[in-house]
Design a protein around this motif. Sequence first.
Motif, PDB file in Angstrom:
ATOM      1  N   ASN A  31      17.207 126.850  73.580  1.00 44.43           N
ATOM      2  CA  ASN A  31      17.911 127.823  74.398  1.00 44.43           C
ATOM      3  C   ASN A  31      19.401 127.516  74.302  1.00 44.43           C
ATOM      4  OD1 ASN A  31      18.576 125.787  76.354  1.00 44.43           O
ATOM      5  ND2 ASN A  31      16.585 126.090  77.313  1.00 44.43           N
ATOM      6  N   GLY A  32      20.207 128.415  74.847  1.00 48.47           N
ATOM      7  CA  GLY A  32      21.647 128.256  74.713  1.00 48.47           C
ATOM      8  C   GLY A  32      22.149 126.909  75.189  1.00 48.47           C
ATOM      9  N   GLU A  33      21.735 126.523  76.393  1.00 44.80           N
ATOM     10  CA  GLU A  33      22.221 125.261  76.946  1.00 44.80           C
ATOM     11  C   GLU A  33      21.757 124.070  76.107  1.00 44.80           C
ATOM     12  OE1 GLU A  33      22.082 122.550  80.975  1.00 44.80           O
ATOM     13  OE2 GLU A  33      21.636 124.693  81.137  1.00 44.80           O
ATOM     14  N   GLY A  34      20.503 124.081  75.692  1.00 46.26           N
ATOM     15  CA  GLY A  34      19.983 122.961  74.903  1.00 46.26           C
ATOM     16  C   GLY A  34      20.723 122.793  73.585  1.00 46.26           C
ATOM     17  N   PHE A  35      20.868 123.879  72.847  1.00 46.18           N
ATOM     18  CA  PHE A  35      21.590 123.809  71.576  1.00 46.18           C
ATOM     19  C   PHE A  35      23.046 123.413  71.791  1.00 46.18           C
ATOM     20  CE2 PHE A  35      18.349 126.784  69.567  1.00 46.18           C
ATOM     21  CZ  PHE A  35      17.866 125.829  68.682  1.00 46.18           C
ATOM     22  N   MET A  36      23.673 123.964  72.825  1.00 48.03           N
ATOM     23  CA  MET A  36      25.084 123.639  73.053  1.00 48.03           C
ATOM     24  C   MET A  36      25.274 122.165  73.382  1.00 48.03           C
ATOM     25  SD  MET A  36      26.864 126.944  74.755  1.00 48.03           S
ATOM     26  CE  MET A  36      25.561 127.508  75.801  1.00 48.03           C
ATOM     27  N   LEU A  59      32.125 124.958  73.272  1.00 52.46           N
ATOM     28  CA  LEU A  59      30.760 124.612  73.702  1.00 52.46           C
ATOM     29  C   LEU A  59      30.781 124.103  75.133  1.00 52.46           C
ATOM     30  CD1 LEU A  59      29.627 122.849  70.424  1.00 52.46           C
ATOM     31  CD2 LEU A  59      28.527 124.854  71.418  1.00 52.46           C
ATOM     32  N   ARG A  60      31.697 123.202  75.420  1.00 49.07           N
ATOM     33  CA  ARG A  60      31.811 122.606  76.757  1.00 49.07           C
ATOM     34  C   ARG A  60      32.079 123.672  77.818  1.00 49.07           C
ATOM     35  NH1 ARG A  60      35.758 119.629  75.552  1.00 49.07           N
ATOM     36  NH2 ARG A  60      34.569 118.061  74.399  1.00 49.07           N
TER      37      ARG A  60
END
Length: 158
Positions: free
Chosen positions: A100-105, A153-154
């Motif tokens: 998901n977005g958060e995991g990949f980021m 990303l942060r």
Amino acid sequence: MKTTSIGITAPSKDQVAQKLSHILADEFLLYTKTRNAHWNIEGRDFHAMHIFFESQYKELDAMVDMIAERIRTIGHYAPASLQTFLNLTHLTERIYQENNGEGFMRELLADHETVVIKLRELVDFFSGKLHDQGSADFITGLMERHEKLAWTLRAHLV
């Protein structure tokens, strides 16, 4: 390969090429992991993240090319096999987070920060020990680009 005469000793060029080869491997692995995020993102924010990761991997693709060309500029051949990259990289190809977005980021942010630290170490090494200001400036530019990619990303993770 013809010898380059650019004011850097042969042993220094060898060391620069070796260090840049490690960075090239890191960049290629990070590029591949970012492509993975682009291809395999899931969740409600799929479309936005799919486009976001595409912009990131395109930036990394350009950086990969620049590093390989810098290696060639100083008179060496750039490594160009997946196995060589895996042997040279400071990163791991394993993804520890969810698709998901958060995991990949989170995963990609950690890798960008690792690359920034490695690049920062090389700036003084290239300019101070090897007297290669050109490679030091080149590495500084790469570091700044990674700092910006890490920041974007942060910013999503607040």
